[in-house]
Scaffold this motif. Structure first.
Motif, PDB file in Angstrom:
ATOM      1  N   LEU A 257       0.755  -1.045  -0.026  1.00  0.00           N
ATOM      2  CA  LEU A 257       0.080   0.017  -0.040  1.00  0.00           C
ATOM      3  C   LEU A 257       0.868   1.278   0.027  1.00  0.00           C
ATOM      4  O   LEU A 257       0.393   2.352  -0.357  1.00  0.00           O
ATOM      5  CB  LEU A 257      -0.735   0.011   1.185  1.00  0.00           C
ATOM      6  N   LEU A 258       2.134   1.285   0.532  1.00  0.00           N
ATOM      7  CA  LEU A 258       3.002   2.294   0.679  1.00  0.00           C
ATOM      8  C   LEU A 258       3.965   2.536  -0.286  1.00  0.00           C
ATOM      9  O   LEU A 258       4.980   3.126  -0.136  1.00  0.00           O
ATOM     10  CB  LEU A 258       3.666   2.362   2.039  1.00  0.00           C
ATOM     11  N   ARG A 259       3.863   1.536  -1.530  1.00  0.00           N
ATOM     12  CA  ARG A 259       4.917   1.339  -2.585  1.00  0.00           C
ATOM     13  C   ARG A 259       5.120   2.727  -3.082  1.00  0.00           C
ATOM     14  O   ARG A 259       6.542   3.172  -3.566  1.00  0.00           O
ATOM     15  CB  ARG A 259       4.340   0.449  -3.504  1.00  0.00           C
ATOM     16  N   PRO A 260       4.137   3.629  -3.356  1.00  0.00           N
ATOM     17  CA  PRO A 260       4.703   5.142  -3.858  1.00  0.00           C
ATOM     18  C   PRO A 260       5.769   5.615  -3.136  1.00  0.00           C
ATOM     19  O   PRO A 260       6.589   6.373  -3.775  1.00  0.00           O
ATOM     20  CB  PRO A 260       3.149   5.813  -3.856  1.00  0.00           C
ATOM     21  N   LEU A 261       5.751   5.500  -1.830  1.00  0.00           N
ATOM     22  CA  LEU A 261       6.974   6.025  -1.072  1.00  0.00           C
ATOM     23  C   LEU A 261       8.382   5.447  -1.663  1.00  0.00           C
ATOM     24  O   LEU A 261       9.379   6.128  -1.352  1.00  0.00           O
ATOM     25  CB  LEU A 261       6.982   5.994   0.249  1.00  0.00           C
TER      26      LEU A 261
END
Length: 431
Positions: free
Chosen positions: A264-268
């Motif tokens: 879910l936090l892959r964009p970071l």
């Protein structure tokens, strides 16, 4: 006031006594808190005796476990400290907790963690559980479980006549409603009971970059929050601490497995190399380490707002200028369970984000500059005009937090349960 020493068993401090000035200070040292006496209650019976004495003498009582949220509206009152009411009881089978009025959030989390359970903590482990619940309460896990106050199932109180009472939705629905988010204007809470929530897995932490990457970080933040499940909470922080360069951070918690959280936090992970990344599987007792807020009193100027959107225009406005002289500008993602029906004075939150602005009033000129910068943010971002009660600063009133019909009902409850105005909360509903 000298009669107080024969009324209660706890410590009584009067003006001129050693330790009086320290005992009356609020958490925010920028707030002046004049009081006629300080009483550190030994237990609930002490609180009841104090209320009976105050009512007969025509005195008011301002209750604070440790002084968070103080607004300075205490002239001539008795300041009641409830820090010694510190029992914590966990019923893991029923997923229930019972805590005294002086219990800090971090202590509750530590007690619940061994059972795979959690309360609804905010960013700081040192605020009192009761104080947060009385103000409604925005928690790390509010997107999954709503207001902190929504989880309260019963309260032990002392009413304006000095009687100890057990208040539930069945015994007194109006008082129960008012105390779950309307503040401390109606009775003195000596203990509360509330539902705990499952937390067998928790992933969280902070990722920190230099401020030059703020546009990319904000863009990733907006993409994450646009589709975030209720178990994921993500905050964005623009930071500028004295003596250091500006920075930008993303703080996150996920009630679930690490693999799903990382996905879910892959964009970071597609952003430039961060200065630090503290994300990890953690016990719920260590939530306070994420933002590492101060655990000792200090001076500060704050302003809170609710944002209806964080669209392209709002994002551009947020980053248009440095935040200085502010130390931080924090955006908290709301939504999820906050939008669902809530039988509390705040009701459901339809706003998508909360904004919290903080600076240090190191001198009068800096204080004016901090206030002006906060005002500029509020005037140029899409704010709704309402605010959570716990976000109010000393210059704001209950009308800034509650809709007119809710405020009218709170005032009615106040008039019926405390007609002599014995209880003086940080944010009185009649002002």
């Amino acid at each position: 006031m000298t009669a107080l020493k024969s009324v209660v068993r706890g410590r009584v401090l009067l003006p001129g006594d050693p330790g009086f000035d320290a005992a009356r200070r609020p958490w925010n040292l920028a707030v002046e808190q004049p009081v006629a006496a300080v009483v550190e209650a030994a237990d609930a019976e002490d609180v009841a005796a104090l209320v009976r004495h105050a009512r007969s003498a025509g005195l008011g009582i301002a209750t604070q476990p440790n002084g968070h949220g103080a607004t300075g509206r205490t002239e001539g009152t008795i300041l009641l400290r409830t820090g010694r009411l510190d029992t914590v009881e966990i019923d893991p089978a029923a997923r229930r907790a019972r805590v005294g009025a002086g219990v800090a959030s971090g202590r509750l989390q530590a007690a619940a963690a061994p059972y795979g359970l959690t309360g609804l903590p905010g960013s700081s482990p040192v605020v009192s559980v009761t104080g947060v619940a009385l103000g409604g309460g925005l928690s790390w896990f509010g997107r999954a479980h709503g207001w902190v106050a929504d989880s309260v199932t019963a309260l032990d109180v002392v009413d304006a006549e000095g009687r100890q009472r057990y208040v539930t939705a069945e015994t007194d629905p109006d008082l129960f409603w008012a105390l779950r988010g309307g503040g401390g204007d109606f009775a003195i809470v000596t203990a509360l009971e509330f539902a705990l929530h499952p937390a067998p897995h928790l992933y969280g932490g902070r990722v920190l970059w230099t401020a030059e990457h703020a546009p990319e970080v904000l863009d990733a933040y907006r993409r994450i929050t646009a589709t975030a499940p209720d178990e994921l909470t993500v905050w964005l922080d623009l930071l500028h601490f004295p003596g250091s360069a500006p920075m930008v951070a993303v703080d996150a918690t996920y009630l679930g497995e690490e693999d799903r959280a990382r996905d879910l936090l892959r964009p970071l992970d597609r952003l430039p190399e961060p200065l630090s990344d503290s994300r990890r599987i953690m016990p719920v007792s260590e939530l306070g380490t994420i933002t590492a807020e101060p655990t000792d009193p200090g001076a500060g100027l704050s302003r809170g707002e609710l944002l209806t959107d964080l669209d392209d225009v709002a994002a551009k406005t947020l980053l248009a200028d440095p935040i200085a002289p502010l130390l931080s500008a924090q955006i908290r993602h709301l939504g999820g369970a906050f939008t669902r029906p809530s039988d509390s004075p705040h009701g459901p939150l339809t706003e998508s984000y909360a904004l919290y602005l903080f600076g240090l009033p190191t001198d009068p000129a800096t204080a004016r500059a901090v206030t002006a910068r906060q005002r500029a943010f509020a005037e140029n971002l899409p704010v709704s005009g309402r605010k959570p009660l716990t976000f109010l600063n000393p210059g704001e009133t209950a009308a800034d937090a509650f809709a007119p019909d809710a405020l009218a009902r709170l005032r009615d409850v106040k008039g019926r349960h405390d007609p002599y105005d014995v209880f003086r909360s940080n944010v009185p509903v009649r002002l």
